[in-house]
Design an enzyme around this catalytic site. Structure first.
Site, PDB file in Angstrom:
ATOM      1  N   TRP A   1     -23.909 -17.556 -14.876  1.00 33.01           N
ATOM      2  CA  TRP A   1     -23.608 -18.730 -15.704  1.00 33.01           C
ATOM      3  C   TRP A   1     -22.236 -19.332 -15.417  1.00 33.01           C
ATOM      4  O   TRP A   1     -21.923 -20.413 -15.889  1.00 33.01           O
ATOM      5  CB  TRP A   1     -23.644 -18.331 -17.188  1.00 33.01           C
ATOM      6  CG  TRP A   1     -22.923 -17.035 -17.465  1.00 33.01           C
ATOM      7  CD1 TRP A   1     -23.499 -15.803 -17.574  1.00 33.01           C
ATOM      8  CD2 TRP A   1     -21.509 -16.833 -17.611  1.00 33.01           C
ATOM      9  NE1 TRP A   1     -22.538 -14.838 -17.792  1.00 33.01           N
ATOM     10  CE2 TRP A   1     -21.301 -15.438 -17.823  1.00 33.01           C
ATOM     11  CE3 TRP A   1     -20.393 -17.669 -17.605  1.00 33.01           C
ATOM     12  CZ2 TRP A   1     -20.030 -14.877 -18.013  1.00 33.01           C
ATOM     13  CZ3 TRP A   1     -19.128 -17.114 -17.785  1.00 33.01           C
ATOM     14  CH2 TRP A   1     -18.962 -15.743 -17.991  1.00 33.01           C
ATOM     15  N   ASN A   2     -21.380 -18.623 -14.692  1.00 34.67           N
ATOM     16  CA  ASN A   2     -19.973 -19.041 -14.700  1.00 34.67           C
ATOM     17  C   ASN A   2     -19.706 -20.318 -13.915  1.00 34.67           C
ATOM     18  O   ASN A   2     -18.859 -21.112 -14.294  1.00 34.67           O
ATOM     19  CB  ASN A   2     -19.069 -17.892 -14.232  1.00 34.67           C
ATOM     20  CG  ASN A   2     -19.348 -17.470 -12.829  1.00 34.67           C
ATOM     21  OD1 ASN A   2     -20.451 -17.657 -12.318  1.00 34.67           O
ATOM     22  ND2 ASN A   2     -18.368 -16.910 -12.177  1.00 34.67           N
TER      23      ASN A   2
ATOM     24  N   GLU B   1     -23.429 -10.661  -4.466  1.00 31.05           N
ATOM     25  CA  GLU B   1     -22.070 -11.175  -4.700  1.00 31.05           C
ATOM     26  C   GLU B   1     -21.689 -10.723  -6.097  1.00 31.05           C
ATOM     27  O   GLU B   1     -22.214 -11.238  -7.081  1.00 31.05           O
ATOM     28  CB  GLU B   1     -22.047 -12.702  -4.625  1.00 31.05           C
ATOM     29  CG  GLU B   1     -22.688 -13.299  -3.384  1.00 31.05           C
ATOM     30  CD  GLU B   1     -21.859 -13.115  -2.138  1.00 31.05           C
ATOM     31  OE1 GLU B   1     -20.661 -12.792  -2.262  1.00 31.05           O
ATOM     32  OE2 GLU B   1     -22.407 -13.257  -1.036  1.00 31.05           O
ATOM     33  N   LEU B   2     -20.761  -9.779  -6.200  1.00 28.55           N
ATOM     34  CA  LEU B   2     -20.581  -9.085  -7.473  1.00 28.55           C
ATOM     35  C   LEU B   2     -19.172  -9.288  -8.058  1.00 28.55           C
ATOM     36  O   LEU B   2     -18.512 -10.253  -7.754  1.00 28.55           O
ATOM     37  CB  LEU B   2     -20.926  -7.610  -7.278  1.00 28.55           C
ATOM     38  CG  LEU B   2     -22.291  -7.367  -6.613  1.00 28.55           C
ATOM     39  CD1 LEU B   2     -22.520  -5.893  -6.356  1.00 28.55           C
ATOM     40  CD2 LEU B   2     -23.428  -7.951  -7.433  1.00 28.55           C
TER      41      LEU B   2
ATOM     42  N   CYS C   1     -15.445 -15.163 -10.304  1.00 27.32           N
ATOM     43  CA  CYS C   1     -15.486 -13.878  -9.599  1.00 27.32           C
ATOM     44  C   CYS C   1     -14.239 -13.651  -8.760  1.00 27.32           C
ATOM     45  O   CYS C   1     -13.770 -12.532  -8.631  1.00 27.32           O
ATOM     46  CB  CYS C   1     -16.727 -13.812  -8.735  1.00 27.32           C
ATOM     47  SG  CYS C   1     -16.851 -15.179  -7.578  1.00 27.32           S
TER      48      CYS C   1
ATOM     49  N   LYS D   1     -34.060 -18.050 -10.457  1.00 23.76           N
ATOM     50  CA  LYS D   1     -33.921 -17.786 -11.890  1.00 23.76           C
ATOM     51  C   LYS D   1     -32.439 -17.886 -12.245  1.00 23.76           C
ATOM     52  O   LYS D   1     -31.680 -16.946 -12.068  1.00 23.76           O
ATOM     53  CB  LYS D   1     -34.436 -16.390 -12.253  1.00 23.76           C
ATOM     54  CG  LYS D   1     -34.595 -16.231 -13.760  1.00 23.76           C
ATOM     55  CD  LYS D   1     -34.340 -14.841 -14.258  1.00 23.76           C
ATOM     56  CE  LYS D   1     -32.898 -14.490 -14.317  1.00 23.76           C
ATOM     57  NZ  LYS D   1     -32.072 -15.306 -15.234  1.00 23.76           N
ATOM     58  N   PRO D   2     -32.047 -19.039 -12.760  1.00 24.32           N
ATOM     59  CA  PRO D   2     -30.645 -19.185 -13.171  1.00 24.32           C
ATOM     60  C   PRO D   2     -30.401 -18.422 -14.481  1.00 24.32           C
ATOM     61  O   PRO D   2     -31.343 -18.048 -15.175  1.00 24.32           O
ATOM     62  CB  PRO D   2     -30.500 -20.695 -13.392  1.00 24.32           C
ATOM     63  CG  PRO D   2     -31.748 -21.313 -12.821  1.00 24.32           C
ATOM     64  CD  PRO D   2     -32.812 -20.274 -12.899  1.00 24.32           C
TER      65      PRO D   2
ATOM     66  N   GLU E   1     -12.964  -5.116 -14.891  1.00 27.68           N
ATOM     67  CA  GLU E   1     -12.964  -6.577 -14.843  1.00 27.68           C
ATOM     68  C   GLU E   1     -13.030  -7.128 -16.271  1.00 27.68           C
ATOM     69  O   GLU E   1     -13.928  -6.767 -17.029  1.00 27.68           O
ATOM     70  CB  GLU E   1     -14.182  -7.043 -14.040  1.00 27.68           C
ATOM     71  CG  GLU E   1     -14.233  -8.539 -13.813  1.00 27.68           C
ATOM     72  CD  GLU E   1     -15.529  -8.965 -13.110  1.00 27.68           C
ATOM     73  OE1 GLU E   1     -16.606  -8.437 -13.439  1.00 27.68           O
ATOM     74  OE2 GLU E   1     -15.451  -9.843 -12.231  1.00 27.68           O
TER      75      GLU E   1
HETATM   76  P1  NAD Z   1     -25.216 -10.356 -14.960  1.00 25.78           P
HETATM   77  O1  NAD Z   1     -25.388  -9.393 -13.855  1.00 25.78           O
HETATM   78  O2  NAD Z   1     -25.388  -9.873 -16.344  1.00 25.78           O
HETATM   79  O3  NAD Z   1     -26.219 -11.593 -14.827  1.00 25.78           O
HETATM   80  C1  NAD Z   1     -26.327 -12.369 -13.648  1.00 25.78           C
HETATM   81  C2  NAD Z   1     -27.767 -12.807 -13.460  1.00 25.78           C
HETATM   82  O4  NAD Z   1     -28.588 -11.658 -13.316  1.00 25.78           O
HETATM   83  C3  NAD Z   1     -28.350 -13.587 -14.643  1.00 25.78           C
HETATM   84  O5  NAD Z   1     -29.193 -14.602 -14.149  1.00 25.78           O
HETATM   85  C4  NAD Z   1     -29.163 -12.539 -15.385  1.00 25.78           C
HETATM   86  O6  NAD Z   1     -30.232 -13.093 -16.118  1.00 25.78           O
HETATM   87  C5  NAD Z   1     -29.683 -11.707 -14.230  1.00 25.78           C
HETATM   88  N1  NAD Z   1     -30.045 -10.339 -14.573  1.00 25.78           N
HETATM   89  C6  NAD Z   1     -29.538  -9.544 -15.544  1.00 25.78           C
HETATM   90  N2  NAD Z   1     -30.145  -8.324 -15.523  1.00 25.78           N
HETATM   91  C7  NAD Z   1     -31.041  -8.349 -14.509  1.00 25.78           C
HETATM   92  C8  NAD Z   1     -31.953  -7.398 -13.963  1.00 25.78           C
HETATM   93  N3  NAD Z   1     -32.068  -6.177 -14.459  1.00 25.78           N
HETATM   94  N4  NAD Z   1     -32.706  -7.772 -12.914  1.00 25.78           N
HETATM   95  C9  NAD Z   1     -32.592  -9.010 -12.380  1.00 25.78           C
HETATM   96  N5  NAD Z   1     -31.749  -9.957 -12.853  1.00 25.78           N
HETATM   97  C10 NAD Z   1     -30.977  -9.621 -13.895  1.00 25.78           C
HETATM   98  O7  NAD Z   1     -23.784 -10.979 -14.733  1.00 25.78           O
HETATM   99  P2  NAD Z   1     -22.980 -11.911 -15.719  1.00 25.78           P
HETATM  100  O8  NAD Z   1     -22.213 -11.035 -16.629  1.00 25.78           O
HETATM  101  O9  NAD Z   1     -23.835 -12.945 -16.310  1.00 25.78           O
HETATM  102  O10 NAD Z   1     -22.026 -12.645 -14.677  1.00 25.78           O
HETATM  103  C11 NAD Z   1     -20.705 -12.298 -14.537  1.00 25.78           C
HETATM  104  C12 NAD Z   1     -20.500 -11.355 -13.367  1.00 25.78           C
HETATM  105  O11 NAD Z   1     -20.864 -11.999 -12.168  1.00 25.78           O
HETATM  106  C13 NAD Z   1     -19.063 -10.950 -13.197  1.00 25.78           C
HETATM  107  O12 NAD Z   1     -18.965  -9.587 -12.913  1.00 25.78           O
HETATM  108  C14 NAD Z   1     -18.610 -11.748 -11.993  1.00 25.78           C
HETATM  109  O13 NAD Z   1     -17.533 -11.182 -11.307  1.00 25.78           O
HETATM  110  C15 NAD Z   1     -19.856 -11.822 -11.193  1.00 25.78           C
HETATM  111  N6  NAD Z   1     -19.848 -12.984 -10.302  1.00 25.78           N
HETATM  112  C16 NAD Z   1     -19.683 -12.763  -8.958  1.00 25.78           C
HETATM  113  C17 NAD Z   1     -19.636 -13.836  -8.073  1.00 25.78           C
HETATM  114  C18 NAD Z   1     -19.436 -13.614  -6.590  1.00 25.78           C
HETATM  115  O14 NAD Z   1     -19.617 -14.539  -5.822  1.00 25.78           O
HETATM  116  N7  NAD Z   1     -19.053 -12.426  -6.148  1.00 25.78           N
HETATM  117  C19 NAD Z   1     -19.757 -15.141  -8.564  1.00 25.78           C
HETATM  118  C20 NAD Z   1     -19.924 -15.326  -9.923  1.00 25.78           C
HETATM  119  C21 NAD Z   1     -19.975 -14.231 -10.786  1.00 25.78           C
END
Ligand code: NAD
Length: 539
Positions: free
Chosen positions: A179-180, A276-277, A310, A203-204, A408
């Site tokens: 979402w960010n 990308e985490l 991120c 799936k956004p 984080e």
């Molecule tokens: P999240 O992992 O909770 O969710 C991200 C996406 O994954 C959402 O669309 C969510 O619905 C989906 N999701 C959640 N559980 C799932 C599962 N079990 N199986 C499949 N999909 C699933 O992350 P968040 O908290 O929403 O986002 C923030 C994190 O993302 C932070 O840690 C940030 O650093 C990271 N991030 C990394 C980058 C990068 O480029 N490295 C960019 C943006 C955000």
């Protein structure tokens, strides 16, 4: 405040050019506009989930929810569309990407409005998103042949073995995005996938569906067939598994915890994935840094999108010799930042996206303060501005037992540390499990680059916060260690969506004895040939 459905270039809500605009007014979208976007979700379950704006809590839309059966249908449609698409020429695909480039720039006001309404971020940070998509679209359109053309390789027997490497599309790529940065994260990884001849099912994140759906609309307007990019909506925990079961490749951006779940499921099917985490990114301010430039960069590195980025910085290491002078400037700049909900350019930082984010940020700061950290700036929620606002916050005296030391925060909070010698700073910057992005401030670019090689991060910016690497689309972007696997952008960012295929055509000589040669004789000829090729310096 409500506004009519915008045409190209129009604004969704009153803004700087609207004299009637009241920055405290509640924002609402035209129902017809919302319906146009939500119609793009492939969903037959009949259930919807309400979406509201973090700026003021006002309802924005009801998002139709997809079932596992809808996911199945999404892949069926995408697979059929991909078969046609793979037959189109690179010229045709590139031309569509270049049209997307122009459309995104033309409709940037509408895009930024929607991003701000859904995410609560400041306009100047929303601008980064259409900018990143335009850069990505143009880069891949202009470099398509470089990445995707069939390449000649050297054959084992010069002249007689002709080898080519083809890049075959994987098929249907599943993209799961956060979402960010709701517009660019939903789209940017998909553009090279489409260019390489794939279809996408995406799936956004549930909190920012509208920005992602506007992206899907713009892709179709640019000329991509509708079924080449299918959007499903619902909880990741429910739709993730059916997506992975049907995908030929998964591109995931999100938290490290979810990334590990996805990697395991992809391993079960032996399909590739890029992840990308998260990060706990360091910034190093060396003793010869330009203090004012570093302080300005540190503000952007830390507080862009209220730290929900991120690659944003959460740990800062400052050389002893300039520590006091630098900290004074950094704190002064941070305290001077303007916060607000106005959809105008002069707001420096917007809201966090949700109560969850606010709770995490509050807990990290409260824990640090309770254990002895000092707040140099910020340190408070600001419910007077909006439900999830939190001040840009600088902490000093953070120690390893505090939660924010190594975890984080993903919010507007930075811990600042003093260092005496650079090797110590490098070692501390490399602590922990993450390795996404780092920034180094120094007047000596060569020294900055030498130090960068010792930092365990996928991207390192010298005299810039994060934009220099992120916006240079020719360079790979991604994480080392627990910050990810694989890279977006550059050649790695498109080759991940292709299978490499080698085709060798053998002329005259076979790979077996011939012309009456025995096996032993054949081995001797081959041995002699290898020695000659080595003497000639051949690879
Ligand atoms: P999240 O992992 O909770 O969710 C991200 C996406 O994954 C959402 O669309 C969510 O619905 C989906 N999701 C959640 N559980 C799932 C599962 N079990 N199986 C499949 N999909 C699933 O992350 P968040 O908290 O929403 O986002 C923030 C994190 O993302 C932070 O840690 C940030 O650093 C990271 N991030 C990394 C980058 C990068 O480029 N490295 C960019 C943006 C955000």
């Amino acid at each position: 405040m409500s506004a009519s459905v915008p045409g190209p270039g129009g604004s969704l809500v009153g803004g700087p050019s609207d004299p009637e605009h009241d920055p405290r007014a509640s924002y609402a979208l035209e129902p017809a506009y919302v319906a146009r976007l939500t119609d793009r979700v492939l969903a037959t379950s009949g259930t919807t989930v309400p979406l509201s704006s973090p700026l003021d809590g006002a309802p924005l839309a009801n998002i139709p929810q997809s079932s596992a059966a809808d996911v199945d249908e999404a892949y069926r449609r995408a697979r059929a569309a991909q078969k046609q698409w793979a037959r189109t020429s690179l010229e045709e695909r590139s031309a569509i990407l270049l049209r997307l480039h122009d459309i995104v720039l033309d409709r940037q006001d509408e895009i930024m409005d929607l991003i701000q309404l859904e995410s609560g971020k400041a306009r100047k940070h929303a601008f980064d998103e259409p900018l990143h998509i335009a850069l990505t679209a143009r880069y891949y359109a202009r470099t398509a042949h470089r990445h995707l053309d069939t390449e000649r390789k050297s054959g084992v027997i010069p002249v007689l073995t002709r080898v080519e490497q083809n890049r075959i599309p994987k098929g249907v790529v599943g993209i799961i995005s956060p979402w960010n940065y709701p517009f660019t994260m939903a789209l940017c990884d998909g553009l090279p996938a489409l260019l390489a001849g794939n279809a996408v099912v995406t799936k956004p994140d549930a909190q920012t569906m509208l920005s992602a759906l506007l992206g899907a609309e713009l892709l179709e307007e640019a000329g991509f067939p509708r079924d080449l990019w299918v959007v499903v909506a619902g909880p990741g925990r429910e739709l993730g598994t059916p997506m992975i079961e049907r995908s030929d490749y998964i591109c995931f951006t999100g938290s490290t915890a979810t990334g590990k779940i996805i990697a395991k499921q992809c391993a079960e099917r032996l399909i590739g994935c890029s992840l990308e985490l998260g990060g706990k990114n360091p910034i190093l301010v060396l003793r010869d840094a330009d203090i004012e430039r570093a302080a300005e960069g540190a503000v952007r590195a830390t507080f862009s999108n209220a730290g929900q980025l991120c690659v944003s910085t959460e740990r800062m290491f400052v050389a002893d010799q300039i520590y006091d002078r630098f900290v004074e400037r950094f704190v002064a700049r941070t305290k001077a930042m303007t916060l607000g909900t106005a959809m105008e350019w002069d707001v420096d930082m917007g809201s966090l996206i949700s109560q969850d984010q606010l709770d995490t940020v509050t807990a990290h700061v409260e824990d640090a303060v309770a254990k002895g950290a000092t707040v140099l700036a910020g340190g408070r929620a600001r419910p007077d501005l909006g439900p999830y606002f939190y001040e840009p916050t600088i902490l000093e005296g953070v120690t390893p037992e505090m939660t924010c030391f190594g975890n984080e925060t993903f919010g507007p909070v930075i811990s600042i540390y003093r260092f005496h010698d650079e090797s110590d700073a490098i070692e501390r910057a490399n602590e922990g499990e993450y390795g996404l992005n780092a920034a180094i401030y120094t007047r000596d670019g060569a020294r900055g680059r030498a130090i960068a090689r010792q930092i365990k991060c996928g991207t390192v910016n010298v005299n810039e916060a994060f934009g220099a690497t992120f916006a240079s689309i020719d360079s790979p972007m991604g994480g080392m260690r627990e910050s990810g696997m694989g890279r977006r952008q550059g050649s790695e960012g498109i080759h991940r969506y292709t299978e490499s295929q080698a085709v060798a055509t053998q002329r005259l000589l076979r790979f077996a004895p011939q012309y009456g040669l025995s096996d032993r004789g054949y081995a001797k000829v081959m041995t002699a040939s290898l020695r000659v090729l080595n003497k000639l310096g051949r690879a």
